[in-house]
Scaffold this motif. Structure first.
Motif, PDB file in Angstrom:
ATOM      1  N   ASN A 141      47.946 -10.328  -9.106  1.00 49.14           N
ATOM      2  CA  ASN A 141      47.853  -9.550  -8.326  1.00 49.14           C
ATOM      3  C   ASN A 141      46.338  -9.274  -8.000  1.00 49.14           C
ATOM      4  OD1 ASN A 141      50.529  -9.450  -7.731  1.00 49.14           O
ATOM      5  ND2 ASN A 141      51.558  -8.143  -8.509  1.00 49.14           N
ATOM      6  N   VAL A 176      52.411  -7.690  -2.727  1.00 52.30           N
ATOM      7  CA  VAL A 176      52.385  -7.723  -3.911  1.00 52.30           C
ATOM      8  C   VAL A 176      53.864  -7.136  -4.441  1.00 52.30           C
ATOM      9  CG1 VAL A 176      50.097  -7.501  -4.202  1.00 52.30           C
ATOM     10  CG2 VAL A 176      51.203  -5.632  -4.730  1.00 52.30           C
ATOM     11  N   ASP A 182      52.419  -3.593   0.002  1.00 51.75           N
ATOM     12  CA  ASP A 182      51.576  -3.035  -0.265  1.00 51.75           C
ATOM     13  C   ASP A 182      51.151  -2.215  -1.256  1.00 51.75           C
ATOM     14  OD1 ASP A 182      51.021  -5.434   2.115  1.00 51.75           O
ATOM     15  OD2 ASP A 182      51.434  -3.898   3.339  1.00 51.75           O
ATOM     16  N   ARG A 231      41.385   0.847  -4.430  1.00 51.32           N
ATOM     17  CA  ARG A 231      41.994  -0.503  -4.550  1.00 51.32           C
ATOM     18  C   ARG A 231      42.601  -0.755  -3.290  1.00 51.32           C
ATOM     19  NH1 ARG A 231      39.802  -3.293  -9.437  1.00 51.32           N
ATOM     20  NH2 ARG A 231      38.660  -1.871 -10.625  1.00 51.32           N
ATOM     21  N   SER A 232      43.212  -2.056  -3.083  1.00 56.89           N
ATOM     22  CA  SER A 232      44.113  -1.894  -2.061  1.00 56.89           C
ATOM     23  C   SER A 232      44.347  -3.884  -2.646  1.00 56.89           C
ATOM     24  CB  SER A 232      44.176  -1.866  -1.036  1.00 56.89           C
ATOM     25  OG  SER A 232      43.074  -2.951  -0.563  1.00 56.89           O
ATOM     26  N   SER A 233      46.116  -3.981  -1.813  1.00 53.78           N
ATOM     27  CA  SER A 233      46.519  -5.175  -1.918  1.00 53.78           C
ATOM     28  C   SER A 233      47.627  -5.555  -1.215  1.00 53.78           C
ATOM     29  CB  SER A 233      46.684  -5.485  -3.514  1.00 53.78           C
ATOM     30  OG  SER A 233      47.475  -4.666  -4.197  1.00 53.78           O
ATOM     31  N   ASN A 234      48.077  -6.413  -0.758  1.00 51.63           N
ATOM     32  CA  ASN A 234      48.811  -7.112   0.216  1.00 51.63           C
ATOM     33  C   ASN A 234      50.291  -7.623  -0.252  1.00 51.63           C
ATOM     34  OD1 ASN A 234      47.938  -4.938   1.982  1.00 51.63           O
ATOM     35  ND2 ASN A 234      46.976  -6.802   3.232  1.00 51.63           N
ATOM     36  N   GLU A 256      43.743 -10.471  -7.889  1.00 52.74           N
ATOM     37  CA  GLU A 256      43.395 -11.705  -7.140  1.00 52.74           C
ATOM     38  C   GLU A 256      43.427 -11.264  -6.374  1.00 52.74           C
ATOM     39  OE1 GLU A 256      44.392 -15.557  -8.299  1.00 52.74           O
ATOM     40  OE2 GLU A 256      44.571 -15.378 -10.799  1.00 52.74           O
ATOM     41  N   ARG A 257      44.309 -10.296  -5.835  1.00 48.72           N
ATOM     42  CA  ARG A 257      44.343  -9.940  -3.992  1.00 48.72           C
ATOM     43  C   ARG A 257      43.631  -8.893  -3.553  1.00 48.72           C
ATOM     44  NH1 ARG A 257      50.679 -11.514  -2.932  1.00 48.72           N
ATOM     45  NH2 ARG A 257      50.897 -13.332  -4.509  1.00 48.72           N
ATOM     46  N   GLU A 258      43.187  -8.010  -5.059  1.00 45.52           N
ATOM     47  CA  GLU A 258      42.682  -6.659  -4.883  1.00 45.52           C
ATOM     48  C   GLU A 258      41.769  -6.783  -3.903  1.00 45.52           C
ATOM     49  OE1 GLU A 258      44.361  -3.596  -7.739  1.00 45.52           O
ATOM     50  OE2 GLU A 258      42.808  -4.701  -8.565  1.00 45.52           O
ATOM     51  N   VAL A 259      41.613  -5.579  -3.053  1.00 40.97           N
ATOM     52  CA  VAL A 259      40.179  -5.188  -2.080  1.00 40.97           C
ATOM     53  C   VAL A 259      40.121  -4.087  -2.801  1.00 40.97           C
ATOM     54  CG1 VAL A 259      38.835  -5.136  -0.162  1.00 40.97           C
ATOM     55  CG2 VAL A 259      40.849  -6.306   0.135  1.00 40.97           C
TER      56      VAL A 259
END
Length: 380
Positions: free
Chosen positions: A176, A200, A219, A195-198, A178-181
């Motif tokens: 997860n 997951v 999200d 940090r944000s991720s979609n 790897e998907r973080e902005v």
């Protein structure tokens, strides 16, 4: 010991300070605390100026503290008001006084100001959600960490350790990450790592907190905020992926580090949730999660780091750097500058003092010079 002194530190949770004399080491000093008969909290030096007896072992008579060793009595302003020697009513020694410290009771905590400037309430970070009982249910505690307080700050500002140190608990699967902005933001003297991720999976602990999160991908947003000297807010949120925050699960985490000394820290923590506001069972579930993740896994790692490092100067060790170190390193540098400015300002003022006599001077003590950083985008 180098600490930022013109700042607020948590001295205790409000329920810890009662009509019983209570002592806690803060910034290398033993501090006595109690409540007056009207409920107002008081803080002063815990060392009797006669023979250095600890005053918390004495007696509270009304609002007066009596030393257990020889019976000197001190009022709430730290002034000796009775010397029973000789004959039960002796003269008050000139130097028989204690240092008193301003306190502020807010957001479930008692905050102490140990600097030379007048206390500035505007420097208190915002933990106002703790008082919003209609929106959040909160649990709290304090634990001891035998390490320098900045190591704890590093830990809570860098959440990339969660999938590894807290696997099976607060941590998601490492993929997860790897998907973080990630966005590192400075707003004046406040530092953020957002940090944000979609799409997951919610972490195991969050699935235990809200079982609905097991039913779908999520999200996620998680922002971490730092204010000097060591106050951190963490704001993890999950909701059903692809929706406008459907099934939103919010946990506002406060963690405030108060140095007892260079090598020992009081970590005050609070977890406030927006779900199951009437559930004692959820309190127990979350306390268990905190006992494992925060008070065991984190503490054991931080204390081991402290022993291995042998210093609080993390930059002098020339460590390997990773992207997650960005905000912790910026915070360390900002705090070091605040402390240096405070200390150099004091030295400049003292260098201009004209001695009153060969043995006494009256320095004018300065305050913190505030640094105004460029503005940054506000937190969403």
């Amino acid at each position: 010991m180098s600490f930022l002194r013109n700042a607020w530190y948590v001295a205790a949770w409000d329920k810890e300070v009662t009509r019983t004399l209570f002592a806690r080491d803060i910034l290398g000093e033993s501090i006595l605390m109690y409540r007056k008969e009207d409920g107002t909290p008081v803080a002063m030096s815990n060392v009797c100026p006669h023979r250095f007896a600890p005053l918390h072992k004495g007696k509270l008579k009304g609002d007066i503290v009596e030393c257990l060793y020889h019976g000197l009595q001190f009022d709430c302003a730290g002034q000796c008001v009775k010397n029973p020697h000789p004959g039960g009513n002796g003269p008050i020694p000139t130097r028989a006084k204690l240092t008193c410290y301003p306190l502020l009771e807010k957001w479930g905590a008692i905050w102490i100001w140990m600097g030379d400037k007048a206390p500035d309430e505007s420097l208190l970070p915002d933990f106002s959600w703790i008082d919003k009982r209609d929106q959040f249910r909160e649990i709290r505690d304090v634990c001891v960490v035998n390490a320098h307080y900045e190591l704890i700050t590093d830990n809570v500002l860098d959440l990339t350790h969660l999938p590894y140190l807290h696997a099976g608990g607060l941590g998601n699967h490492p993929r997860n990450l790897e998907r973080e902005v990630v966005e590192n933001v400075q707003e004046g003297n406040t530092f953020w790592c957002k940090r944000s991720s979609n799409d997951v999976e919610a972490s195991p602990d969050f699935q235990a907190f809200n079982p609905r999160l097991k039913e779908f991908k999520c999200d996620k947003a998680n922002a971490v905020r730092w204010n000097a000297p060591a106050h951190v807010g963490i704001f993890p949120q999950y909701w059903k992926a692809g929706t406008d925050r459907e099934h939103l699960t919010v946990l506002n985490i406060a963690t405030m580090m108060t140095p007892a000394s260079e090598n020992r820290t009081w970590q005050f923590w609070s977890l406030a949730r927006n779900f199951q506001l009437e559930s004692d069972q959820m309190d127990a579930i979350m306390r268990q999660a905190a006992a494992v993740g925060l008070e065991k896994e984190d503490v054991e790692m931080i204390e081991a780091q402290h022993r291995n490092m042998g210093t609080s100067d993390i930059f002098g060790l020339q460590l390997v750097s990773l992207p997650g170190d960005t905000t912790p390193n910026r915070v360390r540098k900002a705090l070091a500058k605040m402390i240096a400015d405070e200390q150099s300002g004091l030295e400049r003022q003292e260098s201009r003092v004209v001695p009153v006599s060969a043995h006494q001077a009256e320095p004018v003590l300065p305050g913190v010079r505030q640094e105004n950083a460029a503005s940054a985008p506000a937190r969403a």
